[in-house]
Design an enzyme around this catalytic site. Structure first.
Site, short mmCIF file in Angstrom:
data_model
loop_
_atom_site.label_atom_id
_atom_site.label_comp_id
_atom_site.label_asym_id
_atom_site.label_seq_id
_atom_site.Cartn_x
_atom_site.Cartn_y
_atom_site.Cartn_z
N GLU A 1 5.11 -4.55 24.30
CA GLU A 1 5.70 -4.66 22.97
C GLU A 1 6.16 -3.28 22.57
O GLU A 1 5.58 -2.27 22.99
CB GLU A 1 4.70 -5.24 21.97
CG GLU A 1 3.52 -4.37 21.70
CD GLU A 1 2.51 -5.03 20.78
OE1 GLU A 1 1.95 -4.30 19.95
OE2 GLU A 1 2.27 -6.24 20.91
N TYR B 1 13.57 -0.23 28.96
CA TYR B 1 12.97 -1.48 29.44
C TYR B 1 14.04 -2.47 29.91
O TYR B 1 13.88 -3.10 30.95
CB TYR B 1 12.10 -2.10 28.35
CG TYR B 1 10.96 -1.20 27.91
CD1 TYR B 1 10.24 -0.42 28.82
CD2 TYR B 1 10.61 -1.08 26.57
CE1 TYR B 1 9.22 0.42 28.42
CE2 TYR B 1 9.57 -0.25 26.16
CZ TYR B 1 8.90 0.49 27.09
OH TYR B 1 7.88 1.32 26.69
#
Length: 155
Positions: free
Chosen positions: A107, A119
């Site tokens: 997260e 990411y």
């Protein structure tokens, strides 16, 4: 110039790890929390160490029953935009594969565009959001969403 060394941290690295957290993180983990991560057999702390022994970045990954979770990744400000985070993330993915995890979860603050780009570049996709999950970054600012992301590891 020697390439910074990527290695797994041990409990004897706690003092340097704590110093890195305090310098590079607005809300650093406590020495006790970091010590727990270093001693926990279901977690792995990897770091990049400069030739002079300075820790320039680290990542914490946790082993779950079928998945792994990237709990933290951070790079000393003077070392940002030099490929340190990319190397750390590759090491995290490799560790999760070694554990035979099916997916790698994480997260990230919705406003952390650089991390989200990192990411996505590594194959993570957005799975959802936790609205108002993070405390405000500064007084008077609104709470921030957490972006939930994952990357399959099979194959």
């Amino acid at each position: 110039m020697t390439e910074p060394l990527l290695r797994r941290l041990e409990p004897c690295d706690l003092q340097r790890l704590t110093a890195l957290e305090r310098e590079a993180q607005s809300r650093p983990r406590s020495s006790a929390q970091l010590g727990e991560a270093l001693h926990d057999e279901t977690r792995c702390v990897v770091a990049i160490e400069a030739a002079d022994g300075e820790l320039v970045g680290h990542a914490v990954i946790a082993r779950l029953p079928f998945e792994a979770e990237l709990e933290a990744i951070l790079v000393r400000p003077a070392w940002r935009r030099r490929g340190v985070a990319v190397r750390l993330l590759k090491a995290v993915i490799e560790q999760a594969r070694d554990w035979r995890s099916e997916r790698l979860l994480l997260e990230v603050r919705a406003g952390n565009r650089a991390a989200i780009a990192l990411y996505r570049g590594a194959g993570f996709i957005e799975d959802g959001r936790r609205r108002g999950y993070y405390p405000p970054p500064s007084a008077g600012a609104p709470r921030e969403d957490a972006v939930l992301m994952s990357r399959p590891l099979a194959g």
